[in-house]
Design a protein around this motif. Structure first.
Motif, PDB file in Angstrom:
ATOM      1  N   LYS A   1       0.837  -1.205   0.000  1.00  0.00           N
ATOM      2  CA  LYS A   1       0.000   0.000   0.000  1.00  0.00           C
ATOM      3  C   LYS A   1       0.871   1.254   0.000  1.00  0.00           C
ATOM      4  O   LYS A   1       0.501   2.275  -0.590  1.00  0.00           O
ATOM      5  CB  LYS A   1      -0.945  -0.007   1.198  1.00  0.00           C
ATOM      6  CG  LYS A   1      -0.280   0.140   2.557  1.00  0.00           C
ATOM      7  CD  LYS A   1      -1.309   0.143   3.681  1.00  0.00           C
ATOM      8  CE  LYS A   1      -0.634   0.333   5.051  1.00  0.00           C
ATOM      9  NZ  LYS A   1      -1.634   0.326   6.166  1.00  0.00           N
ATOM     10  N   TYR A   2       2.017   1.181   0.653  1.00  0.00           N
ATOM     11  CA  TYR A   2       2.927   2.324   0.649  1.00  0.00           C
ATOM     12  C   TYR A   2       3.594   2.485  -0.718  1.00  0.00           C
ATOM     13  O   TYR A   2       3.855   3.612  -1.170  1.00  0.00           O
ATOM     14  CB  TYR A   2       3.990   2.169   1.730  1.00  0.00           C
ATOM     15  CG  TYR A   2       3.449   2.321   3.135  1.00  0.00           C
ATOM     16  CD1 TYR A   2       2.848   3.507   3.535  1.00  0.00           C
ATOM     17  CD2 TYR A   2       3.544   1.289   4.056  1.00  0.00           C
ATOM     18  CE1 TYR A   2       2.357   3.663   4.828  1.00  0.00           C
ATOM     19  CE2 TYR A   2       3.054   1.423   5.350  1.00  0.00           C
ATOM     20  CZ  TYR A   2       2.456   2.614   5.725  1.00  0.00           C
ATOM     21  OH  TYR A   2       1.967   2.757   6.994  1.00  0.00           O
TER      22      TYR A   2
ATOM     23  N   GLY B   1       1.560   6.959  -6.646  1.00  0.00           N
ATOM     24  CA  GLY B   1       0.528   7.977  -6.821  1.00  0.00           C
ATOM     25  C   GLY B   1       1.039   9.374  -6.506  1.00  0.00           C
ATOM     26  O   GLY B   1       0.783  10.331  -7.248  1.00  0.00           O
ATOM     27  N   ALA B   2       1.814   9.479  -5.406  1.00  0.00           N
ATOM     28  CA  ALA B   2       2.370  10.775  -5.023  1.00  0.00           C
ATOM     29  C   ALA B   2       3.367  11.266  -6.070  1.00  0.00           C
ATOM     30  O   ALA B   2       3.426  12.466  -6.376  1.00  0.00           O
ATOM     31  CB  ALA B   2       3.042  10.670  -3.661  1.00  0.00           C
TER      32      ALA B   2
ATOM     33  N   ALA C   1       1.039   4.048  -2.893  1.00  0.00           N
ATOM     34  CA  ALA C   1       0.877   5.453  -2.495  1.00  0.00           C
ATOM     35  C   ALA C   1       2.043   6.293  -3.012  1.00  0.00           C
ATOM     36  O   ALA C   1       1.849   7.441  -3.440  1.00  0.00           O
ATOM     37  CB  ALA C   1       0.776   5.558  -0.977  1.00  0.00           C
TER      38      ALA C   1
END
Length: 372
Positions: free
Chosen positions: A186-187, A193-194, A190
């Protein structure tokens, strides 16, 4: 200190590959610099000198148990940050190719970011191991945040120089070491995405004009064929003209007539492609692949996680250098000042990579307990 009984685990295979790569590099440098050095081969002599120094440094690194380096991680980290701060001081750090990235040691130029790569790999590996040993969850937001800050500090200082290519290598090292340390997917998602959000903002507001130009030229070198696109165009001409067997040493048109910029450093692979051809270019890539696979094997048999993380960090460092350097010479990556490990001319790079090899061998030699 070093014990002869450790020699049974000494990885001779790795040393053989390194010697072959360095030899190919010296041959390519001799051709790339011959016309500019009026036949005295001074660059070749310096590269051989740095290789000798590198072998000595490698021997010193091997002689000390790698866990000893881990026990000085805090001091090493502080030293690395001080080096990166020092090079930013006008009058102390020297500007070359638009970046304040060098110290002038009079006898030679030294790029501290190269040595800091090794320092950060060791300290980051120790940081991860400590979290694991404390039975803390690496995916706990506090632990992960501290780990990221650990690497972000040197990355920001390197971007300040600015040296975006080296900063990218640091980011790659951090990501790969966290991945091996079982960071949650999940990180990872993320982070992607960032990055998708941050990169356009960085492009328009965080980069200088020449940096944006490099990226635009990456997409279309012909938009500025005599300016920022010149490097890539000449490199692709050189590699393509070498065909299967190459034009022969000292016979490359782009190399010998000086059309190929930075041909002994950033674009040394282009020299190999033009003068030694597709066959030797492929041999170089295959040798690197074998070397990296060997490293990954040594990481799996390391005695403890700290050693594994060190090898993974060094593997990542060499892999991203390989990916970015060769990628930019064939137009698949933006042009940055990233050298080809063991092959490009440069004392800082060669010395750092030899120290890195010493660390890998160090971990590999101590993968089994020695019975006295």
């Amino acid at each position: 200190m070093f014990d002869r009984k450790l020699l049974k685990n000494f990885d001779t295979f790795t040393i053989i590959i390194i010697v072959i790569l360095v030899t190919i590099g010296i041959i390519a440098i001799s051709s790339a610099t011959h016309v500019h050095e009026t036949g005295d081969f001074s660059a070749v002599k310096k590269q051989i000198m740095w290789f000798v120094f590198g072998l000595i440094a490698m021997g010193v690194v091997i002689s000390i148990d790698y866990n000893t380096y881990g026990s000085f991680a805090t001091y090493m980290y502080a030293f690395g940050i001080l080096l990166l701060l020092g090079v930013l001081i006008p009058g102390v750090g020297v500007v070359r190719n638009g970046a304040r990235s060098w110290f002038d040691l009079k006898v030679s130029m030294f790029q501290p970011a190269e040595l800091v790569k090794i320092i950060m790999i060791i300290t980051f590996a120790k940081h991860i191991q400590k979290i694991k040993e404390d039975e803390s969850d690496i995916n706990h937001i506090k632990n992960l945040a501290i780990l990221i800050i650990h690497m972000v500090m040197p990355i920001l200082l390197i971007m300040k120089q600015p040296d975006w290519g080296t900063a990218a290598v640091f980011i790659g090292i951090m990501v790969m070491m966290l991945f091996v340390a079982d960071i949650s997917y999940k990180y990872i998602m993320a982070a992607f995405g960032a990055s998708a959000i941050a990169l356009p903002l960085l492009f328009f507001f965080g980069m200088k004009d020449y940096q944006r130009g490099r990226l635009l030229v990456f997409w279309d070198p012909n938009r500025d064929p005599l300016g920022q696109g010149y490097h890539v165009i000449q490199s692709k001409i050189a590699i393509g003209s070498g065909q299967l067997y190459g034009k022969g040493l000292f016979n490359g048109t782009q190399t010998q007539l000086g059309y190929l910029p930075e041909q002994q450093t950033d674009f040394i692979f282009s020299v190999i492609g033009e003068e030694l051809g597709f066959i030797w270019s492929s041999i170089v890539i295959v040798l690197f692949i074998i070397l990296l696979l060997r490293f990954l094997y040594l990481a799996t048999v390391a005695k403890e996680s700290f050693g594994s993380y060190i090898i993974v960090g060094i593997t990542s460092m060499i892999f991203f250098h390989l990916l970015i350097n060769i990628g930019m010479t064939i137009g698949l990556a933006p042009v940055t000042g990233i050298p080809l490990p063991f092959i490009s001319y440069g004392g800082s790079s060669l010395l750092t990579n030899m120290i890195a090899i010493g660390l890998v061998l160090n971990v590999g030699m101590r993968r089994q307990k020695i019975n006295f």
